[in-house]
Design an enzyme around this catalytic site. Structure first.
Site, PDB file in Angstrom:
ATOM      1  N   ARG A   1       0.832  -1.222   0.000  1.00  0.00           N
ATOM      2  CA  ARG A   1       0.000   0.000   0.000  1.00  0.00           C
ATOM      3  C   ARG A   1       0.857   1.258   0.000  1.00  0.00           C
ATOM      4  NH1 ARG A   1      -3.333  -2.421   4.692  1.00  0.00           N
ATOM      5  NH2 ARG A   1      -1.814  -4.066   4.401  1.00  0.00           N
TER       6      ARG A   1
ATOM      7  N   GLU B   1       4.321 -10.615  14.041  1.00  0.00           N
ATOM      8  CA  GLU B   1       3.744 -11.131  15.281  1.00  0.00           C
ATOM      9  C   GLU B   1       4.169 -12.586  15.518  1.00  0.00           C
ATOM     10  OE1 GLU B   1      -0.108  -9.750  15.475  1.00  0.00           O
ATOM     11  OE2 GLU B   1      -0.382 -10.268  17.587  1.00  0.00           O
TER      12      GLU B   1
END
Ligand code: AMP
Length: 181
Positions: free
Chosen positions: A64, A101
């Site tokens: 993005r 994560e």
């Protein structure tokens, strides 16, 4: 008609609960990008502080960051340089591992994409923990770039990313904050 930028961003960024996994609220900017006015105003607001300071390159983080970074580069008459996920760039690269994560990933830049001392702006859609942007800043600093700032449409301040980037000596600019993660 005279809606504030904050109101327009709140209205045009879609929140998708439990994506990509339970407990995460995904802040989806595809709805912002498809709004001609919200897209234009976001890019204008991101560009504004950097007009006339002679930025050489706008560096966008896949994927993005490419959309926003390309528009910003056009408006500032700067070049555009991609930071890509591992294995996508064809030329000689530098590489950095960064934590997600679960586990680690790697991102890459072409070694010759930035000349030492060039003034660059790092761009992505959102800063959360700051791990992605931190890896980007480190790649740029390894190439000798002068990282003037890092900018994002969205900040999730509870996750502390801004402080992580500022600790590297890079100012952070964002357009809107959302609580939580
Ligand atoms: P971080 O490295 O934790 O700062 O995460 C930033 C990167 O992950 C950016 O490229 C974002 O596009 C993406 N990201 C992280 N959290 C979210 C979220 N809640 N909604 C949308 N994108 C996110």
């Amino acid at each position: 008609m005279h809606e504030s930028l904050t109101d327009e961003l709140e209205a045009s960024i879609r929140a998708i609960p439990d994506y990509p996994k339970p407990g995460i609220v995904f802040r989806d900017i595809t709805t912002l990008l498809q709004s001609p006015r919200a897209f234009r105003r976001s890019v204008d607001a991101l560009v504004h502080p950097y007009i006339g300071i002679g930025l050489d390159q706008i560096v966008g983080i896949e994927a993005r960051g490419f959309i926003l970074g390309g528009a910003i580069a056009h408006q500032l008459t700067a070049g555009f340089v991609p930071i890509r996920k591992k294995g996508k760039l064809p030329g000689e690269k530098i590489n950095i591992a960064y934590s997600l994560e679960y586990g680690v990933d790697q991102m890459e830049m072409h070694r010759d994409s930035i000349q030492p001392g060039e003034k660059v702006l790092l761009v992505d859609d959102l800063i959360a923990t700051g791990g992605t942007a931190e890896a980007g800043v480190k790649l740029l600093q390894e190439l000798g770039a002068d990282v003037v700032a890092a900018c994002f449409v969205i900040d999730l301040p509870d996750l502390g990313g801004r402080k992580k980037i500022e600790a590297l000596g890079v100012p952070v600019r964002t357009l809107i904050e959302f609580e939580g993660d």
